[in-house]
Design an enzyme around this catalytic site. Structure first.
Site, PDB file in Angstrom:
ATOM      1  N   ASP A  65      -8.365  -5.445  -6.265  1.00  0.00           N
ATOM      2  CA  ASP A  65      -8.194  -4.235  -5.457  1.00  0.00           C
ATOM      3  C   ASP A  65      -8.508  -3.003  -6.294  1.00  0.00           C
ATOM      4  O   ASP A  65      -7.905  -2.805  -7.349  1.00  0.00           O
ATOM      5  CB  ASP A  65      -6.755  -4.174  -4.942  1.00  0.00           C
ATOM      6  CG  ASP A  65      -6.419  -2.855  -4.267  1.00  0.00           C
ATOM      7  OD1 ASP A  65      -7.339  -2.211  -3.731  1.00  0.00           O
ATOM      8  OD2 ASP A  65      -5.235  -2.483  -4.259  1.00  0.00           O
ATOM      9  N   SER A  80       0.829  -1.197   0.000  1.00  0.00           N
ATOM     10  CA  SER A  80       0.000   0.000   0.000  1.00  0.00           C
ATOM     11  C   SER A  80       0.873   1.261   0.000  1.00  0.00           C
ATOM     12  O   SER A  80       1.751   1.410  -0.841  1.00  0.00           O
ATOM     13  CB  SER A  80      -0.956  -0.035   1.200  1.00  0.00           C
ATOM     14  OG  SER A  80      -1.926   0.982   1.111  1.00  0.00           O
ATOM     15  N   HIS A 128      -6.527  -5.650  -1.620  1.00  0.00           N
ATOM     16  CA  HIS A 128      -5.524  -4.595  -1.457  1.00  0.00           C
ATOM     17  C   HIS A 128      -4.272  -5.089  -0.740  1.00  0.00           C
ATOM     18  O   HIS A 128      -3.164  -4.675  -1.069  1.00  0.00           O
ATOM     19  CB  HIS A 128      -6.134  -3.415  -0.703  1.00  0.00           C
ATOM     20  CG  HIS A 128      -5.220  -2.240  -0.587  1.00  0.00           C
ATOM     21  ND1 HIS A 128      -4.626  -1.655  -1.687  1.00  0.00           N
ATOM     22  CD2 HIS A 128      -4.778  -1.539   0.496  1.00  0.00           C
ATOM     23  CE1 HIS A 128      -3.863  -0.651  -1.281  1.00  0.00           C
ATOM     24  NE2 HIS A 128      -3.934  -0.564   0.032  1.00  0.00           N
TER      25      HIS A 128
END
Length: 465
Positions: free
Chosen positions: A389, A181, A442
């Site tokens: 994601d 991320s 994600h």
């Protein structure tokens, strides 16, 4: 490359302090944890390291030795995204050896179980709470609590150097830096600092081998502009709307001209299609947090006894993935847990998995140039994307990799786990590997732990996916 040049000009005085001050860093070996039955079957250490000149910023970390051969297996420093999400996310939700038992909360301490697909089976991993204000990391001063991408990277590099000086037996181990991320904005900078330090002959001489990033933030031009075509490919918006928006917005969906009424209208129509979609994984239900009054009243006495009058965690809906957040918050705020982890008393009033109230300034716009630089140095890299994601869509990641203009050395093909397609991969020149994780969100290891463990194990051992 101006930003890259700036980061290469590391403050020499600060480096000298890191190398020769030989700080006494206390750390603690932990044999058991509240909520886990019996002794831990792996070696866990926690501690603090001061990461700025005054050492008023203290990073808390969890270190787990490889369950294989820790003297020879790789060492990886892992950064969680956010910015502001605790290392417990990586430790218990993604790649670490523990996870929370997903059972309905009944007022007792949440329990932990072993993760059979922990990456610590083949590597030693340092999970660090960074920047200041994240997890159990803290600052003794207001000035120290103010962080930017630049200072975050500097402090992450300083943390690693100090940690290795206090763990000299790991200096020779193959070194990798990883994260997911928002860590995509920090990790490449740190890796370049390490690479430049090695070239300059700084001691200790690190054995840098590479880095890996999952669904990484890299450049909004690629990351965020890819959300609209991703929604189209996933049948969330129709062909007509996508074509109209692409034409009216000219492929730019984040910085639009306010006078472009048609583009604004098209984006509003797209927003109506996507507003009820769960962005971290589009196939899973969108589960908002809720605070049912009867539940709060029922458990209020319990919460006050353990955490004080000010603590009132968000109750999540049981059956939703984010119920894990709730269990994690209850566990980490428990005083017996904090004592077991050797958390310094009074440094963190209320622990939250992701602190969204950091004094943080995002001053790095793109890390594409760092990837290019590191690739030119032959630094191994694994970039992977959970393909469901919509926070950091795989399309954007593929586009910035394409912008590097690297030669393809291994054509697009499936990679398998148990004879089933686990995703698709492509190899590029100078040891850059890209992979999708089929069905991943994600944080791909959270959704596909078995497949991601196989991917990591193969890559870290320099075997083809």
């Amino acid at each position: 490359m101006a930003a890259a040049s700036y980061f290469r000009c590391v403050c020499f005085h600060f480096i000298l302090q890191l190398l020769f001050s030989k700080p006494a860093v206390p750390f603690s070996s932990i044999k058991s944890l509240p909520g886990f039955s019996g002794s831990l079957p792996f070696k866990l250490e926690t501690g603090y390291i001061g990461v700025n000149e005054k050492e008023d910023v203290q990073f808390f970390y969890y270190f787990i030795e490889s369950e294989g051969n820790p003297r020879e297996d790789p060492l990886m420093l892992w950064f969680t995204g956010g910015p502001g999400c605790s290392a417990i996310s990586g430790l218990t939700f993604e790649i670490g050896p523990l996870h929370f038992n997903m059972v309905k909360y009944n007022g007792s301490l949440p329990t932990l179980a072993l993760n059979p697909y922990s990456w610590t089976k083949v590597a030693s991993i340092i999970f660090v709470d960074s920047p200041a204000g994240t997890g159990f990391s803290y600052s003794r001063s207001f000035q120290g609590s103010k962080t930017t991408d630049t200072t975050h990277a500097n402090q992450g590099y300083g943390f690693l150097i100090k940690w290795l000086l206090n763990h000299p037996s790991f200096i020779a181990n193959p070194l990798y830096i990883g994260g997911d991320s928002y860590s995509g904005m920090i990790v490449p900078i740190i890796v370049q600092k390490i690479s430049d330090g090695i070239e300059a002959g700084y001691e200790p001489l690190l054995n840098l081998k590479g880095y890996l990033l999952g669904n990484p933030a890299t450049d909004p031009k690629f990351d965020f502009n890819s959300k609209v075509p991703f929604a189209h490919r996933m049948a969330i918006i129709p062909d007509e709307l996508y074509k109209r928006a692409k034409r009216s917005c000219k492929g730019e969906y984040i910085e639009i001209d306010p006078s472009n009424i048609q583009c604004s209208n098209d984006l509003q129509a797209i927003s109506k299609c996507t507003e009820r979609i769960n962005n971290p994984h589009i196939l899973e239900p969108k589960c908002p947090s809720n605070r049912p009054l009867n539940k709060i009243a029922e458990n209020r006495r319990y919460l006050i006894e353990r955490y004080g009058e000010s603590y009132e965690p968000e109750f999540r809906r049981f059956g939703c993935r984010n119920y894990n957040d709730f269990l994690c918050n209850i566990w980490a705020n428990n005083k017996s847990v904090q004592r077991a982890l050797y958390v310094r008393k009074g440094t963190v009033s209320v622990w939250t998995r992701c602190n969204m109230h950091l004094h943080y300034q995002k001053d790095v716009e793109s890390t594409v140039s760092y990837h290019f630089y590191l690739n030119s140095k032959g630094c191994r890299a694994l970039i992977y994307s959970g393909d469901h994601d919509m926070n950091m869509p795989y399309l954007g990641t593929q586009l910035w990799i394409k912008s590097l203009n690297l030669s393809i050395v291994d054509e697009w093909r499936p990679w398998l786990v148990d004879l089933q397609v686990a995703g698709f991969t492509r190899g590029y020149s100078n040891h850059l590997t890209y992979a999708t994780v089929k069905g991943g969100g994600h944080t791909a290891p959270e959704y596909r732990p078995k497949e991601c463990y196989a991917m990591f194990k193969r890559w870290i051992s320099q075997a083809p996916l």
